[in-house]
Design an enzyme around this catalytic site. Structure first.
Site, PDB file in Angstrom:
ATOM      1  N   ASP A  31       0.832  -1.204   0.000  1.00  0.00           N
ATOM      2  CA  ASP A  31       0.000   0.000   0.000  1.00  0.00           C
ATOM      3  C   ASP A  31       0.870   1.260   0.000  1.00  0.00           C
ATOM      4  OD1 ASP A  31      -2.409   1.307  -0.087  1.00  0.00           O
ATOM      5  OD2 ASP A  31      -2.784   1.201   2.070  1.00  0.00           O
ATOM      6  N   ASN A  79     -10.867  -2.665  -5.649  1.00  0.00           N
ATOM      7  CA  ASN A  79     -10.096  -1.672  -6.405  1.00  0.00           C
ATOM      8  C   ASN A  79     -10.757  -1.284  -7.738  1.00  0.00           C
ATOM      9  OD1 ASN A  79      -6.883  -2.917  -5.216  1.00  0.00           O
ATOM     10  ND2 ASN A  79      -8.065  -1.187  -4.466  1.00  0.00           N
TER      11      ASN A  79
HETATM   12  C1  IPE Z   1      -5.244  -2.916  -0.294  1.00  0.00           C
HETATM   13  O1  IPE Z   1      -4.972  -1.584  -0.480  1.00  0.00           O
HETATM   14  C2  IPE Z   1      -5.306  -3.603  -1.622  1.00  0.00           C
HETATM   15  C3  IPE Z   1      -4.025  -3.802  -2.283  1.00  0.00           C
HETATM   16  C4  IPE Z   1      -2.863  -3.530  -1.780  1.00  0.00           C
HETATM   17  C5  IPE Z   1      -4.111  -4.349  -3.612  1.00  0.00           C
HETATM   18  P1  IPE Z   1      -6.159  -0.497  -0.614  1.00  0.00           P
HETATM   19  O2  IPE Z   1      -5.488   0.803  -0.759  1.00  0.00           O
HETATM   20  O3  IPE Z   1      -7.099  -0.892  -1.695  1.00  0.00           O
HETATM   21  O4  IPE Z   1      -6.892  -0.657   0.786  1.00  0.00           O
HETATM   22  P2  IPE Z   1      -7.788   0.390   1.587  1.00  0.00           P
HETATM   23  O5  IPE Z   1      -8.775   0.971   0.615  1.00  0.00           O
HETATM   24  O6  IPE Z   1      -6.856   1.423   2.127  1.00  0.00           O
HETATM   25  O7  IPE Z   1      -8.416  -0.403   2.689  1.00  0.00           O
HETATM   26  C1  IPE Z   2      -1.526   0.196  -3.378  1.00  0.00           C
HETATM   27  O1  IPE Z   2      -1.316   1.556  -3.383  1.00  0.00           O
HETATM   28  C2  IPE Z   2      -1.667  -0.373  -4.775  1.00  0.00           C
HETATM   29  C3  IPE Z   2      -3.021  -0.858  -5.093  1.00  0.00           C
HETATM   30  C4  IPE Z   2      -4.025  -0.924  -4.293  1.00  0.00           C
HETATM   31  C5  IPE Z   2      -3.222  -1.313  -6.467  1.00  0.00           C
HETATM   32  P1  IPE Z   2      -2.529   2.572  -3.359  1.00  0.00           P
HETATM   33  O2  IPE Z   2      -2.847   2.953  -4.775  1.00  0.00           O
HETATM   34  O3  IPE Z   2      -3.659   2.047  -2.585  1.00  0.00           O
HETATM   35  O4  IPE Z   2      -1.860   3.796  -2.609  1.00  0.00           O
HETATM   36  P2  IPE Z   2      -2.582   4.797  -1.616  1.00  0.00           P
HETATM   37  O5  IPE Z   2      -3.157   4.002  -0.486  1.00  0.00           O
HETATM   38  O6  IPE Z   2      -3.634   5.524  -2.394  1.00  0.00           O
HETATM   39  O7  IPE Z   2      -1.483   5.697  -1.149  1.00  0.00           O
HETATM   40 MG    MG Z   3      -4.177   2.254  -0.620  1.00  0.00          MG
END
Ligand code: IPE
Ligand code: IPE
Ligand code: MG
Length: 259
Positions: A31, A79
């Site tokens: 993340d 996502n």
């Molecule tokens: C978790 O990250 C999913 C992945 C790393 C693919 P998210 O960014 O989607 O999770 P939330 O929304 O913060 O819970």
């Molecule tokens: C994790 O990084 C990657 C995926 C969920 C695909 P994020 O895109 O969720 O990054 P933040 O949480 O917005 O910083």
């Molecule tokens: Mg995230």
């Protein structure tokens, strides 16, 4: 007794950690790609691109440390709520990653497996996934498990449906359903449960990841954004894990005789 991967060289990297204290399976919630980019004034997709190099270095380093399985949460069922442009870029990156790393996986003897639902994914993504799975099917080294379009609640619901179907056909008796039957009906069939879950970017939640499989996993959260997650950050997580006392509901080894 746990087999130590003979090709691994933990002493070269973590001299003070006993090889038996290296987690067999680490699951990463990668993340913080978006925040990493936004803080630099870049579009979010730049964060995902930089995250890809952290994937490469983490997988490679885990292999050298003797970690037998690495699971990466790459795209969740939830996502799809993201802007279409970001989703398209992530799907294109998934294809690029599968095609671009295929030869390296074969060279490194890494077996790749995907968990998650394939039916919502674009055809070219599924094709690239199947190609890399087939190309590495006979690899005997570490396993790389990629969670793509994965959601744990959906996985458990699917498993329940599969078992119900078997009962309906008379292939399974309801009183034979136990935790092993359900475990075997999950995407992760045959993969040992994660010992350690590492979540980058500081959130203390599991976001629908491996809810069944994480029952006794050790949790580690670091504020480090995924694109900044390097060997030092990985070593820190493993050193922390090695200091944990995993009791699985029992008592500490040293307390066994004082009861
Ligand atoms: C978790 O990250 C999913 C992945 C790393 C693919 P998210 O960014 O989607 O999770 P939330 O929304 O913060 O819970
Ligand atoms: C994790 O990084 C990657 C995926 C969920 C695909 P994020 O895109 O969720 O990054 P933040 O949480 O917005 O910083
Ligand atoms: Mg995230």
């Amino acid at each position: 007794m746990r087999q130590i991967n003979p090709k691994a060289d933990p002493l070269a990297h973590l001299p003070h950690i006993h090889p038996a204290r290296i987690p067999r399976h680490i699951a990463f919630i990668m993340d913080g790609n978006g925040r990493w980019a936004e803080e630099r004034g870049f579009p979010r997709i730049f964060g995902h691109r930089n995250g890809a190099s952290a994937v490469r270095s983490t997988v490679e380093q885990c292999g050298r440390l003797g970690v037998e399985c690495v699971t990466l949460y790459s795209f969740s069922n939830e996502n799809w709520k993201r802007p279409q442009g970001e989703i398209d870029a992530l799907m294109a990156m998934a294809v690029m990653y599968c095609d671009g790393e295929r030869e390296a996986f074969i060279r490194e003897n890494i077996r790749v497996r995907f968990i998650g639902s394939r039916k919502e994914l674009p055809t070219e993504v599924v094709q690239a996934m199947e190609n890399v799975e087939a190309a590495t099917a006979s690899c005997t080294g570490p396993m790389l498990c990629l969670a793509l379009n994965y959601g744990s609640r959906q996985e458990i619901a699917n498993a329940a449906r599969t078992l119900a179907e078997k009962v309906r056909k008379g292939e399974l008796s309801p009183d034979k359903i136990d935790e092993h039957t359900l475990t075997d009906a999950l995407y992760t069939r045959g993969i040992p449960d994660p010992d350690l879950v590492v979540r980058t970017a500081g959130e203390f939640r599991v976001s629908n990841f491996l809810l069944w499989q994480l029952s006794y996993a050790e949790l580690y959260v670091t504020p480090c954004y995924w694109p900044d997650f390097d060997h030092a950050a990985l070593h820190k997580a493993i050193i922390d894990y090695a200091s944990r006392d995993r009791r699985f509901g029992g008592v500490q080894k040293s307390s066994e005789h004082s009861a």
